[in-house]
Structures are given as structure tokens and as C-alpha cells.
Design an enzyme around this catalytic site. Structure first.
Site, PDB file in Angstrom:
ATOM      1  N   ILE A  65       0.742  -0.663   0.214  1.00  0.00           N
ATOM      2  CA  ILE A  65       0.042  -0.008   0.000  1.00  0.00           C
ATOM      3  C   ILE A  65       0.670   0.918   0.067  1.00  0.00           C
ATOM      4  O   ILE A  65       1.694   1.443   0.681  1.00  0.00           O
ATOM      5  CB  ILE A  65      -1.028  -0.259   1.504  1.00  0.00           C
ATOM      6  N   SER A  66       0.473   2.153  -0.853  1.00  0.00           N
ATOM      7  CA  SER A  66       1.792   3.212  -1.237  1.00  0.00           C
ATOM      8  C   SER A  66       1.621   3.504  -0.026  1.00  0.00           C
ATOM      9  O   SER A  66       0.525   4.023   1.124  1.00  0.00           O
ATOM     10  CB  SER A  66       1.644   3.883  -2.474  1.00  0.00           C
ATOM     11  N   GLN A  67       2.960   5.207  -0.054  1.00  0.00           N
ATOM     12  CA  GLN A  67       2.755   5.894   1.236  1.00  0.00           C
ATOM     13  C   GLN A  67       1.763   7.094   1.092  1.00  0.00           C
ATOM     14  O   GLN A  67       1.158   7.540   0.403  1.00  0.00           O
ATOM     15  CB  GLN A  67       4.554   6.725   0.715  1.00  0.00           C
TER      16      GLN A  67
END
Ligand code: SAH
Length: 221
Positions: A65-67
Site C-alpha cells: 500500500i503506497s506511502q
């Protein structure tokens, strides 16, 4: 801190203030959406207390899950006004799709791993979003059935801007994608105006690879 003792609302507000606003994201609607959406629901239980940290987190199938800041930046690049039909490639946890669901009319999202699709669908449904449709498939070929799209967001690293996706982009549409090598990419913003493409770069980023017909091939790494 134990997961059940954590003040998630406070963590969310701090994340938005210290990681997102402080880095120059100004769109109030994006900040409000990020203050609202329970990001911990999109990660595994053991990561609940890290759900608002300033880095990507592992999800299943070796993906991430992206930053939070990258999600905010990509969303701001899409310049959503509220009435767009958006295609996302790389559903992953479904968090970016939920952000889009808050900000626009209709969201289509494609993910290659069925496990991720099932989990993302469940969370999106539990949160009550009715405007998101998630499909299993190779997103590098787009999703022709519902094209053209006003906006397209690719949340995995592409070797180049996939031309099939550009074809499925509406006139005056915007496509955002990390483009570069397997190890580092540039966040590209492509605008289609009078059939011409105008591309700018919004800085460096690192994503997991986009794997498929018009992306990386599984034997390339
Ligand atoms: N947007 C996600 C982050 C995704 S990480 C989130 O909010 O959590 C990138 C995702 O792209 C991974 O889940 C990966 O499996 C997926 N992906 C990679 N290549 C793909 C392809 N060709 N089609 C669809 N999904 C792809």
C-alpha cells in the site's frame, strides 16, 4: 501501542497535517478524504498501528500500500472536480480507490491478484462506497468496456506510459503513472488536449512493478 488502544482519528489528522499538508498538498477535498478514510482497514491487523506511518506497508502477494503522501500527490495530479469517471490500475489494498470514491463520480479499478481484489472489495463495501467497481485482470490493456475515462491512475511502475491506456483516455483527460526502471521512477502526468499529449514530471518515486502485456514481463526481474 496496542491496536485497540490507538486513537486512529488522531493518527489520521496528524498524518494529514505533518505528512500531507506540510509537503504542499493544498486540495481541501483530498485532505478531508484522507482525514475521513480509516486507512488501518486496508492493511493486515499486525500493521494497524503503522497504518498512518510515513512509508509504504506490505499487503498480500508481495505488494504494497503506497506511502500516504504519494497517494495524496497522485490524487492531486488528477485534478478531480467530482464528476469524473476514473480508471485505476493496481487496486492493491483498495485505499487509493476509496480516496477516489470520495472525490469523484465513478471508479473502475483493475488488479492482477484475486486475493487482493477480494479483500479490497470487502473493505470498500464495508465502508459503504457504491461507486467503485473492481476487476481481476491485466490492467496494462486497460478496461475497454467502460472506456473512455476522464482520468487514469496507474499505481505500479511502468517501463513507459502504456499506449493502450492513453487510447482509453478521454479528450481533456489526465493520466498519472510512475514511469522508469524497476527500481526508481518519475511520476508522469500526461494530459490529452486536441488529440495531443502533454507530459510533465512530478518527481521521483518507487513503486512495485506493473506486470503484464504492456508492462514488465515476469521474467524481466
Ligand atoms: N493503489 C494501491 C497500491 C498498489 S501497489 C493501494 O492503494 O493500495 C500496485 C498494485 O498493482 C499491486 O497490487 C500489483 O499486484 C498491481 N499490479 C501490477 N501489475 C498489474 C497489472 N498489469 N494489472 C493490474 N494490477 C497490477
Amino acid at each position: 501501542m496496542a491496536a485497540d488502544k490507538m486513537d486512529y482519528k488522531k493518527a489520521r489528522e496528524e498524518m494529514v497535517r505533518l505528512q500531507i499538508e506540510a509537503r504542499g498538498i493544498t486540495d481541501r477535498r483530498i485532505l478531508d478524504a484522507m482525514c475521513k478514510i480509516p486507512r488501518e482497514k486496508f492493511v493486515e491487523e499486525k500493521f494497524y498501528t503503522s497504518a498512518y506511518a510515513d512509508y509504504p506497508l506490505p499487503i498480500s502477494d508481495g505488494q504494497t500500500i503506497s506511502q500516504p503522501y504519494i497517494v495524496a500527490l497522485m490524487t492531486q495530479c488528477l485534478n478531480l472536480k467530482g464528476n469524473e469517471k476514473v480508471l485505476e490500475i493496481g487496486t492493491g489494498s483498495g485505499y487509493q480507490a476509496a480516496i477516489l470514491a470520495e472525490l469523484t463520480r465513478k471508479v473502475y479499478s483493475v488488479e492482477r491478484f484475486e486475493t487482493l481484489v477480494e479483500r479490497a472489495k470487502k473493505v470498500i463495501e464495508e465502508l459503504g462506497y457504491k461507486n467503485v467497481n473492481i476487476f481481476v485482470g491485466d490492467g496494462t490493456v486497460g478496461l475497454k468496456d467502460f472506456s473512455p475515462y476522464d482520468r487514469i491512475i496507474v499505481t505500479a511502475a511502468a517501463p513507459e506510459v502504456p499506449s493502450t491506456l492513453v487510447e482509453q483516455l478521454q479528450e481533456n483527460g489526465i493520466l498519472v503513472a510512475p514511469v522508469g526502471s524497476l527500481y526508481s521512477q518519475d511520476l508522469k502526468v500526461v494530459e490529452k488536449k486536441s488529440g495531443k499529449l502533454y507530459t510533465r514530471s512530478e518527481g521521483g518515486c518507487v513503486f512495485v512493478p506493473l506486470i503484464g502485456k504492456y508492462g514488465w514481463k515476469s521474467n524481466e526481474f
